[in-house]
Scaffold this motif. Sequence first.
Motif, PDB file in Angstrom:
ATOM      1  N   ILE A   1       3.367  -2.909   3.164  1.00  0.00           N
ATOM      2  CA  ILE A   1       1.994  -2.750   3.613  1.00  0.00           C
ATOM      3  C   ILE A   1       2.067  -1.848   4.832  1.00  0.00           C
ATOM      4  CG2 ILE A   1      -0.055  -3.897   4.532  1.00  0.00           C
ATOM      5  CD1 ILE A   1       0.855  -6.400   2.963  1.00  0.00           C
TER       6      ILE A   1
ATOM      7  N   SER B   1       0.571  -5.976  10.949  1.00  0.00           N
ATOM      8  CA  SER B   1       0.992  -5.864   9.550  1.00  0.00           C
ATOM      9  C   SER B   1       2.463  -6.215   9.402  1.00  0.00           C
ATOM     10  CB  SER B   1       0.767  -4.439   9.022  1.00  0.00           C
ATOM     11  OG  SER B   1      -0.583  -4.106   9.100  1.00  0.00           O
TER      12      SER B   1
ATOM     13  N   SER C   1       7.549  -2.220  -2.317  1.00  0.00           N
ATOM     14  CA  SER C   1       6.498  -1.597  -1.521  1.00  0.00           C
ATOM     15  C   SER C   1       6.418  -2.292  -0.173  1.00  0.00           C
ATOM     16  CB  SER C   1       5.146  -1.694  -2.232  1.00  0.00           C
ATOM     17  OG  SER C   1       4.682  -3.027  -2.210  1.00  0.00           O
TER      18      SER C   1
ATOM     19  N   SER D   1       0.815  -1.213   0.000  1.00  0.00           N
ATOM     20  CA  SER D   1       0.000   0.000   0.000  1.00  0.00           C
ATOM     21  C   SER D   1       0.849   1.264   0.000  1.00  0.00           C
ATOM     22  CB  SER D   1      -0.911   0.009   1.237  1.00  0.00           C
ATOM     23  OG  SER D   1      -0.134  -0.021   2.418  1.00  0.00           O
ATOM     24  N   TYR D   2       2.180   1.109   0.055  1.00  0.00           N
ATOM     25  CA  TYR D   2       3.077   2.262   0.072  1.00  0.00           C
ATOM     26  C   TYR D   2       4.313   1.925  -0.755  1.00  0.00           C
ATOM     27  CZ  TYR D   2       6.007   6.011   1.840  1.00  0.00           C
ATOM     28  OH  TYR D   2       6.813   7.109   1.940  1.00  0.00           O
TER      29      TYR D   2
END
Length: 75
Positions: free
Chosen positions: A36, A46, A34, A3-4
């Motif tokens: 999370i 996470s 990436s 997500s990043y």
Amino acid sequence: TGSYALSNKIQAMILNTSDDPDFIRAKIGIFYTSIIAGCSCADDPSPVDENNEYCEVLCVINKKTAVTTVQLVKS
């Protein structure tokens, strides 16, 4: 997957190029990593592992002005 997107470990590979009297077009594959991103809480489950990612973009360069547009392409 993540997500990043991270700004390190970025590599690009030119897949295809073409041109006409006005524009140069280049399809480029981009490899990056990436993660999370979680909530940064002490009990956040996470994972912090890096994920290998890939996308393709189309760059269109105006030969007269050098103005370039970049468009994400479905691979």
